[in-house]
Scaffold this active site. Structure first.
Site, PDB file in Angstrom:
ATOM      1  N   ARG A   1      26.052 -26.803  -5.015  1.00  0.00           N
ATOM      2  CA  ARG A   1      26.565 -25.434  -4.956  1.00  0.00           C
ATOM      3  C   ARG A   1      25.735 -24.487  -5.822  1.00  0.00           C
ATOM      4  O   ARG A   1      25.564 -23.318  -5.471  1.00  0.00           O
ATOM      5  CB  ARG A   1      28.032 -25.398  -5.359  1.00  0.00           C
ATOM      6  CG  ARG A   1      28.697 -24.106  -4.943  1.00  0.00           C
ATOM      7  CD  ARG A   1      30.195 -24.192  -4.983  1.00  0.00           C
ATOM      8  NE  ARG A   1      30.745 -23.261  -4.009  1.00  0.00           N
ATOM      9  CZ  ARG A   1      32.004 -23.241  -3.638  1.00  0.00           C
ATOM     10  NH1 ARG A   1      32.862 -24.114  -4.135  1.00  0.00           N
ATOM     11  NH2 ARG A   1      32.416 -22.361  -2.770  1.00  0.00           N
TER      12      ARG A   1
ATOM     13  N   HIS B   1      35.450 -22.273   0.724  1.00  0.00           N
ATOM     14  CA  HIS B   1      36.519 -21.931  -0.204  1.00  0.00           C
ATOM     15  C   HIS B   1      35.984 -22.164  -1.606  1.00  0.00           C
ATOM     16  O   HIS B   1      35.007 -22.895  -1.788  1.00  0.00           O
ATOM     17  CB  HIS B   1      37.719 -22.853   0.088  1.00  0.00           C
ATOM     18  CG  HIS B   1      38.968 -22.460  -0.615  1.00  0.00           C
ATOM     19  ND1 HIS B   1      39.236 -22.839  -1.908  1.00  0.00           N
ATOM     20  CD2 HIS B   1      40.027 -21.723  -0.202  1.00  0.00           C
ATOM     21  CE1 HIS B   1      40.405 -22.358  -2.270  1.00  0.00           C
ATOM     22  NE2 HIS B   1      40.910 -21.673  -1.250  1.00  0.00           N
ATOM     23  N   TYR B   2      36.611 -21.592  -2.602  1.00  0.00           N
ATOM     24  CA  TYR B   2      36.115 -21.782  -3.972  1.00  0.00           C
ATOM     25  C   TYR B   2      36.370 -23.184  -4.513  1.00  0.00           C
ATOM     26  O   TYR B   2      35.769 -23.596  -5.500  1.00  0.00           O
ATOM     27  CB  TYR B   2      36.702 -20.731  -4.924  1.00  0.00           C
ATOM     28  CG  TYR B   2      38.187 -20.846  -5.149  1.00  0.00           C
ATOM     29  CD1 TYR B   2      38.708 -21.702  -6.127  1.00  0.00           C
ATOM     30  CD2 TYR B   2      39.085 -20.100  -4.391  1.00  0.00           C
ATOM     31  CE1 TYR B   2      40.070 -21.814  -6.329  1.00  0.00           C
ATOM     32  CE2 TYR B   2      40.446 -20.202  -4.587  1.00  0.00           C
ATOM     33  CZ  TYR B   2      40.936 -21.052  -5.562  1.00  0.00           C
ATOM     34  OH  TYR B   2      42.294 -21.163  -5.760  1.00  0.00           O
ATOM     35  N   ARG B   3      37.232 -23.953  -3.861  1.00  0.00           N
ATOM     36  CA  ARG B   3      37.544 -25.299  -4.352  1.00  0.00           C
ATOM     37  C   ARG B   3      36.461 -26.300  -3.970  1.00  0.00           C
ATOM     38  O   ARG B   3      35.659 -26.073  -3.084  1.00  0.00           O
ATOM     39  CB  ARG B   3      38.888 -25.759  -3.808  1.00  0.00           C
ATOM     40  CG  ARG B   3      40.037 -24.975  -4.396  1.00  0.00           C
ATOM     41  CD  ARG B   3      41.369 -25.641  -4.123  1.00  0.00           C
ATOM     42  NE  ARG B   3      42.401 -24.933  -4.852  1.00  0.00           N
ATOM     43  CZ  ARG B   3      43.455 -24.364  -4.288  1.00  0.00           C
ATOM     44  NH1 ARG B   3      43.624 -24.440  -2.979  1.00  0.00           N
ATOM     45  NH2 ARG B   3      44.338 -23.745  -5.035  1.00  0.00           N
ATOM     46  N   TYR B   4      36.523 -27.440  -4.661  1.00  0.00           N
ATOM     47  CA  TYR B   4      35.573 -28.529  -4.457  1.00  0.00           C
ATOM     48  C   TYR B   4      36.336 -29.782  -4.053  1.00  0.00           C
ATOM     49  O   TYR B   4      37.411 -30.044  -4.586  1.00  0.00           O
ATOM     50  CB  TYR B   4      34.857 -28.873  -5.767  1.00  0.00           C
ATOM     51  CG  TYR B   4      33.940 -27.828  -6.313  1.00  0.00           C
ATOM     52  CD1 TYR B   4      32.569 -28.022  -6.292  1.00  0.00           C
ATOM     53  CD2 TYR B   4      34.430 -26.661  -6.886  1.00  0.00           C
ATOM     54  CE1 TYR B   4      31.704 -27.077  -6.821  1.00  0.00           C
ATOM     55  CE2 TYR B   4      33.580 -25.711  -7.412  1.00  0.00           C
ATOM     56  CZ  TYR B   4      32.219 -25.925  -7.375  1.00  0.00           C
ATOM     57  OH  TYR B   4      31.368 -24.993  -7.896  1.00  0.00           O
TER      58      TYR B   4
END
Length: 181
Positions: free
Chosen positions: A113, A128-131
């Site tokens: 990222r 999305h901002y999540r991993y």
């Protein structure tokens, strides 16, 4: 097939090194799974052209690994730059997952990222901002139930699509043997 917000986007990059301020992306691959980790589609695997000067900055490990896999030759022969690779990847993803819905999925995905943020910001923003980082489970297993680790062996080809397939398989392995559902 229409885009499904529950599908997961898996990505892997090969880079000339680990420092996004100095190094560059040389290969990108994506695939999409459903929420149960069934592979729905493999996106393009793209060798990203970089200059000879950029490739000359690689350390010994990267030279040995990426030359041995044939990636250096594919990078030199490629006509696709970072922007072209970014757009081709986004075009593939639009068919399977709406923008902003899937976490970025893979192994040690925070590193990938960082490079996306610098060199492929439109693609980075598609996630999305999540991993969903499989390496988190590996680290927990190492500490809480180390015998689990012996049951899954990676080939470690350091070719982007192979690495993604291994990440999906590794998460499925942990789901079966480590996570109590």
């Amino acid at each position: 097939m229409s885009a499904d917000e529950n599908n997961l986007i898996w990505i892997d990059l090969e880079m000339t090194g680990l420092d996004p301020e100095r190094d560059r992306i040389i290969e990108i691959a994506t695939l999409v799974t459903d929420a149960s980790l069934n592979i729905l589609a493999e996106g393009p695997t793209i060798a990203v052209h970089q200059s000879d000067a950029q490739l000359a900055l690689m350390d010994d490990w990267n030279v040995r690994t990426h030359t041995g896999s044939g990636l250096v030759d594919r990078v030199k022969a490629s006509t696709m730059g970072e922007r072209d690779a970014e757009l081709a990847t986004i075009e593939f993803l639009k068919t399977w997952v709406p923008a902003g819905k899937s976490p970025i999925c893979g192994n040690s995905i925070g590193q990938d990222r960082r490079f996306l943020f610098k060199y492929m910001p439109e693609l980075e923003a598609y996630f999305h901002y999540r991993y969903l980082d499989v390496s988190t489970l590996k680290e927990l297993a190492r500490r809480w139930k180390p015998e689990i680790l012996a049951g899954f062996t990676k080939q470690g080809t350091h070719q982007a699509m192979d690495d993604i397939r291994e990440s999906v398989a590794e998460l499925a392995y942990y789901r079966e043997h480590f996570i109590k559902l």
